[in-house]
Design a protein around this motif. Structure first.
Motif, PDB file in Angstrom:
ATOM      1  N   GLU A 161       0.866  -0.979  -0.047  1.00 46.65           N
ATOM      2  CA  GLU A 161      -0.080   0.078  -0.014  1.00 46.65           C
ATOM      3  C   GLU A 161       0.647   1.238   0.074  1.00 46.65           C
ATOM      4  N   ILE A 162       2.162   1.114  -0.013  1.00 43.56           N
ATOM      5  CA  ILE A 162       2.988   2.242   0.087  1.00 43.56           C
ATOM      6  C   ILE A 162       3.385   3.141  -1.049  1.00 43.56           C
ATOM      7  N   HIS A 163       3.212   2.438  -2.256  1.00 46.18           N
ATOM      8  CA  HIS A 163       3.910   3.095  -3.337  1.00 46.18           C
ATOM      9  C   HIS A 163       3.067   4.389  -3.833  1.00 46.18           C
ATOM     10  N   GLU A 164       1.576   4.462  -3.663  1.00 50.20           N
ATOM     11  CA  GLU A 164       0.526   5.351  -3.830  1.00 50.20           C
ATOM     12  C   GLU A 164       0.915   6.560  -3.028  1.00 50.20           C
ATOM     13  N   GLU A 165       0.908   6.135  -1.575  1.00 49.89           N
ATOM     14  CA  GLU A 165       1.396   7.211  -0.758  1.00 49.89           C
ATOM     15  C   GLU A 165       2.635   8.005  -1.140  1.00 49.89           C
ATOM     16  N   ALA A 166       3.578   7.463  -1.448  1.00 48.67           N
ATOM     17  CA  ALA A 166       5.104   7.646  -1.746  1.00 48.67           C
ATOM     18  C   ALA A 166       4.785   8.652  -2.931  1.00 48.67           C
ATOM     19  N   GLU A 167       4.084   8.345  -3.743  1.00 49.85           N
ATOM     20  CA  GLU A 167       3.794   9.026  -5.016  1.00 49.85           C
ATOM     21  C   GLU A 167       3.572  10.697  -4.633  1.00 49.85           C
ATOM     22  N   THR A 168       2.643  10.526  -3.658  1.00 47.85           N
ATOM     23  CA  THR A 168       2.224  12.115  -3.191  1.00 47.85           C
ATOM     24  C   THR A 168       3.262  12.725  -2.154  1.00 47.85           C
ATOM     25  N   LEU A 169       3.595  12.040  -1.207  1.00 55.56           N
ATOM     26  CA  LEU A 169       4.797  12.474  -0.461  1.00 55.56           C
ATOM     27  C   LEU A 169       6.004  13.029  -0.985  1.00 55.56           C
ATOM     28  N   GLU A 170       6.632  12.197  -2.042  1.00 46.45           N
ATOM     29  CA  GLU A 170       7.780  12.535  -2.466  1.00 46.45           C
ATOM     30  C   GLU A 170       7.919  13.936  -3.157  1.00 46.45           C
ATOM     31  N   HIS A 171       6.647  14.651  -3.163  1.00 50.66           N
ATOM     32  CA  HIS A 171       6.684  15.807  -3.918  1.00 50.66           C
ATOM     33  C   HIS A 171       6.692  16.995  -2.841  1.00 50.66           C
ATOM     34  N   ALA A 172       6.159  16.515  -1.689  1.00 49.93           N
ATOM     35  CA  ALA A 172       5.655  17.460  -0.502  1.00 49.93           C
ATOM     36  C   ALA A 172       7.187  17.707   0.676  1.00 49.93           C
ATOM     37  N   ILE A 173       7.846  16.654   0.660  1.00 52.54           N
ATOM     38  CA  ILE A 173       8.797  16.391   1.843  1.00 52.54           C
ATOM     39  C   ILE A 173       9.984  17.406   1.698  1.00 52.54           C
ATOM     40  N   SER A 174      10.162  17.933   2.671  1.00 48.17           N
ATOM     41  CA  SER A 174      11.525  18.874   2.632  1.00 48.17           C
ATOM     42  C   SER A 174      12.633  17.992   2.916  1.00 48.17           C
ATOM     43  N   GLU A 175      13.736  18.648   2.504  1.00 47.12           N
ATOM     44  CA  GLU A 175      15.332  18.207   2.625  1.00 47.12           C
ATOM     45  C   GLU A 175      15.576  17.966   4.084  1.00 47.12           C
ATOM     46  N   ARG A 176      15.002  18.758   4.924  1.00 45.30           N
ATOM     47  CA  ARG A 176      15.253  18.832   6.379  1.00 45.30           C
ATOM     48  C   ARG A 176      14.600  17.457   6.914  1.00 45.30           C
ATOM     49  N   VAL A 177      13.250  17.353   6.616  1.00 44.25           N
ATOM     50  CA  VAL A 177      12.541  16.131   7.053  1.00 44.25           C
ATOM     51  C   VAL A 177      12.957  14.876   6.341  1.00 44.25           C
ATOM     52  N   LEU A 178      13.503  14.904   5.366  1.00 43.13           N
ATOM     53  CA  LEU A 178      14.195  13.892   4.590  1.00 43.13           C
ATOM     54  C   LEU A 178      15.190  13.257   5.290  1.00 43.13           C
ATOM     55  N   ALA A 179      16.166  14.185   5.610  1.00 43.56           N
ATOM     56  CA  ALA A 179      17.298  13.951   6.346  1.00 43.56           C
ATOM     57  C   ALA A 179      17.108  13.392   7.653  1.00 43.56           C
ATOM     58  N   LYS A 180      15.970  13.633   8.443  1.00 46.33           N
ATOM     59  CA  LYS A 180      15.729  13.130   9.773  1.00 46.33           C
ATOM     60  C   LYS A 180      15.297  11.493   9.523  1.00 46.33           C
TER      61      LYS A 180
END
Ligand SMILES: [Zn+2]
Length: 222
Positions: free
Chosen positions: A97-116
């Motif tokens: 179930e994660i691919h669809e969620e990631a398709e949306t989140l991948e555009h929204a997440i900041s570099e700061r949150v990603l690093a965490k």
């Protein structure tokens, strides 16, 4: 920051260039089909990407990513794959179930949150489907994987990557423990019947057809 439409085009061109082909030009028709848009829509978007130097576009021939386009594609893939792992490992979601969620989140997440997220997960190298996660500088590790149907009998291997990531296929694999990380040994391979049997380390066995085995990539043990 690039818009999600720009990122989706770049990501799709990358996929067509590097995952299905030889890194060469992608035809506009193929790109339009992959994105589910009309050829006219794809062409006007690609022209705008070319003006922003993300791609090199040759009318009536095709399109290829520029160096900056490739780097953007790898950053989007890094976000996508880290988010997928986060959804499974930390939020406890099912891997189908994660691919669809990631398709949306991948555009929204900041570099700061990603690093965490990266630090929280222990700087992982692969996502839940076994795809390599590009490094922060956009380097993607090359791995030596072979399709399971190419494995000889008696060969031990670790399931490493799933080629077909459709929901129902992933659910089928999960219910048969055919997921990345599992160690297996091929115990029978009948090319004529198209059936392959394998054994897990706990001794249990599983049989699958060649069309399924072809979509499962493994890393052979020495
Ligand atoms: Zn995905």
């Amino acid at each position: 920051m690039a818009t999600s439409t720009v990122e989706n085009y770049i990501k799709q061109i990358y996929a067509l260039q590097y995952e299905q082909g030889d890194g060469g030009l992608v035809g506009m028709g193929d790109l339009a089909v992959a994105l589910g848009v009309t050829p006219g829509t794809a062409t006007s978007m690609v022209k705008s990407l070319a003006r922003d130097k993300h791609v090199e576009y040759t009318p009536r021939v095709g399109v290829a990513l520029s160096e900056s386009g490739k780097s953007l594609a790898l950053h989007v893939l890094r976000r996508h794959r880290l988010v997928e792992l986060f959804l499974v490992k930390i939020l406890g979601m099912e891997w189908h179930e994660i691919h669809e969620e990631a398709e949306t989140l991948e555009h929204a997440i900041s570099e700061r949150v990603l690093a965490k997220i990266d630090a929280l997960l222990g700087r992982p190298k692969v996502d839940p489907h076994g795809d390599s996660i590009p490094s922060p500088s956009g380097v993607i590790a090359e791995r030596n994987l072979v399709a399971l149907d190419q494995c000889d009998v008696g060969r031990a291997a670790t399931i490493s990557r799933i080629e077909d990531q459709a929901d129902d296929f992933l659910q089928y694999l999960e219910s048969n423990r055919l997921t990345p990380g599992h160690e297996i040994e091929v115990v029978e391979s009948d090319r004529h019947a198209g059936i392959l049997s394998l054994r897990f380390v706990d001794g249990s066995q599983c049989s699958l057809g060649f069309p399924v085995a072809r979509k499962i990539q493994v890393e052979l043990h020495d």
